[in-house]
Design a protein around this motif. Structure first.
Motif, PDB file in Angstrom:
ATOM      1  N   TYR A 188       0.845  -1.205   0.000  1.00 36.83           N
ATOM      2  CA  TYR A 188       0.000   0.000   0.000  1.00 36.83           C
ATOM      3  C   TYR A 188       0.879   1.254   0.000  1.00 36.83           C
ATOM      4  O   TYR A 188       1.913   1.290   0.656  1.00 36.83           O
ATOM      5  N   ILE A 189       0.461   2.265  -0.719  1.00 36.16           N
ATOM      6  CA  ILE A 189       1.184   3.541  -0.743  1.00 36.16           C
ATOM      7  C   ILE A 189       0.181   4.675  -0.552  1.00 36.16           C
ATOM      8  O   ILE A 189      -0.895   4.683  -1.156  1.00 36.16           O
ATOM      9  N   ASP A 190       0.514   5.607   0.356  1.00 33.33           N
ATOM     10  CA  ASP A 190      -0.350   6.769   0.564  1.00 33.33           C
ATOM     11  C   ASP A 190       0.394   8.035   0.144  1.00 33.33           C
ATOM     12  O   ASP A 190       1.474   7.964  -0.464  1.00 33.33           O
ATOM     13  N   THR A 191      -0.176   9.190   0.474  1.00 36.04           N
ATOM     14  CA  THR A 191       0.410  10.457   0.027  1.00 36.04           C
ATOM     15  C   THR A 191       1.799  10.672   0.615  1.00 36.04           C
ATOM     16  O   THR A 191       2.706  11.180  -0.060  1.00 36.04           O
ATOM     17  N   VAL A 192       1.993  10.276   1.884  1.00 38.81           N
ATOM     18  CA  VAL A 192       3.299  10.440   2.514  1.00 38.81           C
ATOM     19  C   VAL A 192       4.355   9.616   1.788  1.00 38.81           C
ATOM     20  O   VAL A 192       5.464  10.080   1.498  1.00 38.81           O
ATOM     21  N   GLY A 193       4.000   8.358   1.466  1.00 43.87           N
ATOM     22  CA  GLY A 193       4.933   7.503   0.735  1.00 43.87           C
ATOM     23  C   GLY A 193       5.215   8.030  -0.659  1.00 43.87           C
ATOM     24  O   GLY A 193       6.362   7.996  -1.130  1.00 43.87           O
ATOM     25  N   ALA A 194       4.163   8.534  -1.320  1.00 45.26           N
ATOM     26  CA  ALA A 194       4.355   9.085  -2.660  1.00 45.26           C
ATOM     27  C   ALA A 194       5.285  10.299  -2.618  1.00 45.26           C
ATOM     28  O   ALA A 194       6.149  10.465  -3.488  1.00 45.26           O
ATOM     29  N   TRP A 195       5.104  11.149  -1.598  1.00 41.72           N
ATOM     30  CA  TRP A 195       5.987  12.312  -1.480  1.00 41.72           C
ATOM     31  C   TRP A 195       7.441  11.880  -1.223  1.00 41.72           C
ATOM     32  O   TRP A 195       8.366  12.465  -1.765  1.00 41.72           O
ATOM     33  N   LEU A 196       7.630  10.831  -0.393  1.00 44.05           N
ATOM     34  CA  LEU A 196       8.975  10.347  -0.089  1.00 44.05           C
ATOM     35  C   LEU A 196       9.665   9.833  -1.355  1.00 44.05           C
ATOM     36  O   LEU A 196      10.833  10.144  -1.617  1.00 44.05           O
ATOM     37  N   ILE A 197       8.935   9.072  -2.160  1.00 40.37           N
ATOM     38  CA  ILE A 197       9.503   8.538  -3.398  1.00 40.37           C
ATOM     39  C   ILE A 197       9.823   9.672  -4.368  1.00 40.37           C
ATOM     40  O   ILE A 197      10.894   9.722  -4.982  1.00 40.37           O
ATOM     41  N   HIS A 198       8.881  10.620  -4.495  1.00 44.13           N
ATOM     42  CA  HIS A 198       9.105  11.749  -5.409  1.00 44.13           C
ATOM     43  C   HIS A 198      10.318  12.565  -4.975  1.00 44.13           C
ATOM     44  O   HIS A 198      11.145  12.945  -5.812  1.00 44.13           O
ATOM     45  N   ARG A 199      10.428  12.848  -3.679  1.00 37.92           N
ATOM     46  CA  ARG A 199      11.545  13.657  -3.200  1.00 37.92           C
ATOM     47  C   ARG A 199      12.877  12.956  -3.430  1.00 37.92           C
ATOM     48  O   ARG A 199      13.862  13.573  -3.847  1.00 37.92           O
ATOM     49  N   THR A 200      12.917  11.644  -3.171  1.00 35.19           N
ATOM     50  CA  THR A 200      14.163  10.895  -3.373  1.00 35.19           C
ATOM     51  C   THR A 200      14.559  10.894  -4.843  1.00 35.19           C
ATOM     52  O   THR A 200      15.736  11.086  -5.195  1.00 35.19           O
ATOM     53  N   ALA A 201      13.576  10.661  -5.718  1.00 32.76           N
ATOM     54  CA  ALA A 201      13.868  10.664  -7.151  1.00 32.76           C
ATOM     55  C   ALA A 201      14.303  12.050  -7.620  1.00 32.76           C
ATOM     56  O   ALA A 201      15.217  12.188  -8.439  1.00 32.76           O
ATOM     57  N   ARG A 202      13.681  13.078  -7.090  1.00 36.48           N
ATOM     58  CA  ARG A 202      14.032  14.447  -7.487  1.00 36.48           C
ATOM     59  C   ARG A 202      15.436  14.814  -7.028  1.00 36.48           C
ATOM     60  O   ARG A 202      16.226  15.382  -7.792  1.00 36.48           O
ATOM     61  N   ASP A 203      15.767  14.488  -5.791  1.00 42.04           N
ATOM     62  CA  ASP A 203      17.077  14.863  -5.252  1.00 42.04           C
ATOM     63  C   ASP A 203      18.224  14.102  -5.904  1.00 42.04           C
ATOM     64  O   ASP A 203      19.358  14.600  -5.940  1.00 42.04           O
ATOM     65  N   ASN A 204      17.948  12.889  -6.392  1.00 42.21           N
ATOM     66  CA  ASN A 204      19.010  12.069  -6.984  1.00 42.21           C
ATOM     67  C   ASN A 204      18.923  11.992  -8.502  1.00 42.21           C
ATOM     68  O   ASN A 204      19.707  11.257  -9.130  1.00 42.21           O
ATOM     69  N   SER A 205      17.965  12.694  -9.089  1.00 43.18           N
ATOM     70  CA  SER A 205      17.742  12.642 -10.547  1.00 43.18           C
ATOM     71  C   SER A 205      17.586  11.199 -11.009  1.00 43.18           C
ATOM     72  O   SER A 205      18.136  10.776 -12.032  1.00 43.18           O
ATOM     73  N   ALA A 206      16.824  10.430 -10.211  1.00 39.58           N
ATOM     74  CA  ALA A 206      16.623   9.008 -10.508  1.00 39.58           C
ATOM     75  C   ALA A 206      15.255   8.808 -11.139  1.00 39.58           C
ATOM     76  O   ALA A 206      14.346   9.633 -10.986  1.00 39.58           O
TER      77      ALA A 206
END
Length: 370
Positions: A54-72
């Motif tokens: 399961y993924i909620d808004t908090v998890g989605a934000w965590l994934i987005h932030r990690t991908a954004r910060d690492n250009s992944a």
């Protein structure tokens, strides 16, 4: 059952790192995962979400932030998770906690422009509404059986008869004040006798009708707006239209006729009471007997002053009724709107009455009714 979230590292052939996530990416299962990802210093190329639950808004934000910060890039997401991450990505915009204050000149110009637009829009609305009232009146003249005499007589009572007390008291006090202030100033020149001229001409020509119009605007104009606005809010006006009854004929015209026909009578009544108040003070303070005072009134007050007041009064009454009923018809949304429209009706009516009084003063001076 909630499964704690975690990730493992895998190294690619070119030395990049893939983080494979597992468990639930939700606020209840995320634990210390944000801190671990924040402190991770590897060269992340991809975030694999194939094994997450399961993924909620908090998890989605965590994934987005990690991908954004690492250009992944993000891989292995299903449609629901992809929509949630895309939604989070769409609101990731820099925001100022305290925005920069606008340029004062630009702000003033914006406010002036908005006020001007509102003023012209309201004026156009009032003119259009007056046209609909005239049209409804013409229709009733052709079909007199549709006139609601009971409603008209009731409005006459509310607007006229029940206002006699407050208007009489106000006019009496105004007459006293005019006579007292006039006597004080004219005494310096030994011309106390001209206090009679001041009281007679000022009350019959200007203040009697003007103060009556202002009082009626505050008393009856506000009532018109509040009554019709409440009916609009409770959908009674829509119900009237549904059964084939014209709201203008049933609600607006009786109030319009009451204001137009009663204001000349109230204005003349106010002028007479103000003259009585001025005569009383002249008797007490200037030793001018009532018989002499009223004889002097007949000598110095031309009949045109009475005509001026009687000509202005119905116009003022029409303005008050139109403003009150128009603002009542504009009510929509919630109960707070009734208060706002009632206030707008009173302010607009008083403003237009004073503006028209100034135009009348110039007009009557131009035609020689000085």
């Amino acid at each position: 059952m909630t499964v704690s979230s975690d990730f493992i590292e895998e190294t690619t052939e070119d030395g990049g790192i893939i983080l494979r996530f597992s468990g639930d990416l939700s606020i209840a299962a995320i634990g210390d995962l944000p801190e671990r990802l924040q402190s991770y210093d590897g060269e992340v190329q991809q975030l694999d979400l194939t094994d997450i639950g399961y993924i909620d808004t908090v998890g989605a934000w965590l994934i987005h932030r990690t991908a954004r910060d690492n250009s992944a890039e993000i891989a292995g997401v299903d449609n629901e998770a992809e929509r949630l991450i895309a939604a989070v990505r769409g609101v990731d915009q820099p925001a100022e906690v305290r925005p920069e204050p606008p340029n004062p000149l630009i702000r003033v110009l914006n406010e002036v422009g908005e006020s001007t637009t509102i003023a012209f829009t309201t004026l156009a609305g009032l003119i259009g509404f007056f046209g609909s009232v005239v049209s409804a009146a013409g229709s009733l003249i052709l079909h007199p059986r549709r006139i609601r005499w009971n409603a008209v007589i009731q409005r006459f009572d509310v607007v006229g008869v029940r206002a006699l007390g407050i208007i009489g008291l106000m006019s009496f006090l105004i007459g006293l004040v005019i006579a007292q202030q006039g006597a004080v100033q004219l005494r310096q020149f030994g011309a106390e006798v001209f206090t009679v001229n001041l009281v007679g001409r000022l009350t019959l020509r200007e203040l009697g009708v003007l103060m009556t119009a202002i009082m009626v605007a505050g008393r009856s104009g506000s009532a018109f707006a509040a009554q019709i606005g409440t009916m609009k809010l409770t959908e009674e006006i829509d119900a009237m239209r549904t059964i084939g009854v014209s709201p203008v004929e049933a609600l607006v015209l009786p109030r319009f006729l009451a204001a137009v026909f009663m204001l000349p009578l109230l204005g003349f009544y106010a002028s007479v009471v103000a003259i009585i108040g001025g005569g009383l003070l002249s008797w007490v303070e200037l030793d001018i007997p009532p018989a002499t005072f009223f004889a002097r009134i007949r000598e110095v007050v031309p009949l045109t002053d009475v005509y001026v007041g009687l000509v202005k009064a119905p116009v003022f009454g029409a303005i008050i009724a139109i403003c009150g009923c128009y603002q009542g018809m504009q009510v929509k949304g919630n109960a707070e709107e009734v208060g706002k429209r009632t206030t707008a009706a009173v302010v607009q009516a008083i403003f237009l009455v004073i503006v028209l009084d100034a135009f009348f003063a110039v007009f009557f001076s131009w035609i020689g009714w000085n």
